[in-house]
Scaffold this active site. Structure first.
Site, PDB file in Angstrom:
ATOM      1  N   GLY A  46       0.842  -1.193   0.000  1.00 26.52           N
ATOM      2  CA  GLY A  46       0.000   0.000   0.000  1.00 26.52           C
ATOM      3  C   GLY A  46       0.872   1.236   0.000  1.00 26.52           C
ATOM      4  N   GLN A  51       3.157   9.986   1.243  1.00 29.24           N
ATOM      5  CA  GLN A  51       4.436   9.265   1.227  1.00 29.24           C
ATOM      6  C   GLN A  51       5.267   9.588  -0.011  1.00 29.24           C
ATOM      7  OE1 GLN A  51       2.442   5.327   2.234  1.00 29.24           O
ATOM      8  NE2 GLN A  51       4.419   5.057   3.272  1.00 29.24           N
ATOM      9  N   CYS A  88       6.002  -0.242   7.049  1.00 28.52           N
ATOM     10  CA  CYS A  88       5.647   1.009   6.365  1.00 28.52           C
ATOM     11  C   CYS A  88       6.802   1.361   5.447  1.00 28.52           C
ATOM     12  CB  CYS A  88       5.417   2.120   7.388  1.00 28.52           C
ATOM     13  SG  CYS A  88       5.041   3.714   6.628  1.00 28.52           S
ATOM     14  N   LEU A  89       6.495   1.716   4.200  1.00 27.23           N
ATOM     15  CA  LEU A  89       7.560   2.024   3.236  1.00 27.23           C
ATOM     16  C   LEU A  89       8.335   3.281   3.633  1.00 27.23           C
ATOM     17  CD1 LEU A  89       5.692   1.179  -0.096  1.00 27.23           C
ATOM     18  CD2 LEU A  89       7.431  -0.190   1.073  1.00 27.23           C
ATOM     19  N   HIS A 130      -4.061   1.693   7.915  1.00 32.84           N
ATOM     20  CA  HIS A 130      -2.710   2.264   7.841  1.00 32.84           C
ATOM     21  C   HIS A 130      -2.685   3.447   6.865  1.00 32.84           C
ATOM     22  CE1 HIS A 130       1.834   1.675   7.911  1.00 32.84           C
ATOM     23  NE2 HIS A 130       1.674   2.469   6.865  1.00 32.84           N
ATOM     24  N   GLU A 131      -3.304   3.256   5.690  1.00 37.90           N
ATOM     25  CA  GLU A 131      -3.243   4.313   4.664  1.00 37.90           C
ATOM     26  C   GLU A 131      -4.122   5.495   5.035  1.00 37.90           C
ATOM     27  OE1 GLU A 131      -0.842   3.889   2.885  1.00 37.90           O
ATOM     28  OE2 GLU A 131      -0.623   1.718   2.868  1.00 37.90           O
ATOM     29  N   HIS A 134      -2.251   7.597   7.313  1.00 34.60           N
ATOM     30  CA  HIS A 134      -1.281   8.462   6.620  1.00 34.60           C
ATOM     31  C   HIS A 134      -1.935   9.769   6.177  1.00 34.60           C
ATOM     32  CE1 HIS A 134       2.575   6.520   6.277  1.00 34.60           C
ATOM     33  NE2 HIS A 134       2.089   5.406   5.768  1.00 34.60           N
TER      34      HIS A 134
HETATM   35 ZN    ZN Z   1       3.001   3.569   5.740  1.00 31.46          ZN
END
Ligand code: ZN
Length: 186
Positions: A46, A51, A88-89, A130-131, A134
């Site tokens: 995701g 991000q 998380c990226l 999670h998204e 963000h």
């Molecule tokens: Zn993340």
């Protein structure tokens, strides 16, 4: 389509609430395409627009080989929780136990402005939470139990990427293994 650098923890854009999308135009469709391409290259499960430095309420996912995207989401969550690890990226190479609701119903719009409802359990529910976080400037470390967060923050401060975040999008290239977040990067 273009790959975008993924912003690292420490970049203020990651803790700033994103704005609602007003115009469902060509630029929005390009943003969805860029997010999708960047997520797949990471690889990740995701990715949210902040991000890649874009403060808009847009995210994409790739869960169980199904691609999706959602714009201006609102979430309904089950009271029942799930245990499980999450990455998380924007925190390369780190995965932690993060409690989440077991089920989530996300209402929002697709890139053509049509209303959509996405229902998810387990990993998809985790991703939707999670998204959406963000988009509100909330990070997964904020959702960990305090003991876990202490361990995570120590490892984050010791990571080779800590302190390398920049605010102008010139995120340095971080060398990570191809599956650095074990398919759990969101
Ligand atoms: Zn993340």
């Amino acid at each position: 389509m273009a790959l975008q650098p993924i912003r690292l923890f420490g970049d203020p854009v990651l803790v700033t609430p994103a704005s609602e999308v007003i115009d469902f135009d060509k630029e929005l469709r390009q943003l969805v395409a860029d997010l999708t391409e960047t997520m797949q290259a990471a690889p990740g499960a995701g990715l949210a627009a902040p991000q890649i430095g874009v403060p808009l309420r847009v995210f994409v996912w790739d869960i169980h080989d199904e691609l999706g995207h959602l714009i201006n989401p609102s979430l309904d969550l089950s009271e029942e929780l799930q245990e499980g690890e999450e990455g998380c990226l924007s925190f390369p190479d780190l995965v932690y136990e993060t409690p989440r609701a077991l089920r989530a119903v996300a209402k929002g719009f697709n890139m053509h402005g049509e209303p959509v409802v996405i229902e998810g359990t387990e990993l998809l529910a985790r991703c939707l939470q999670h998204e959406t976080d963000h988009l509100n400037g909330v990070l997964f470390i904020d959702r960990m139990k305090s003991e876990q967060r202490k361990i995570a923050m120590k490892e984050i401060r010791e990571s080779e990427w800590f302190g390398l975040a920049t605010t102008d999008g010139s995120t340095p290239i971080i060398k990570t293994s191809p599956h650095s977040t074990f398919g759990l990067g969101l």
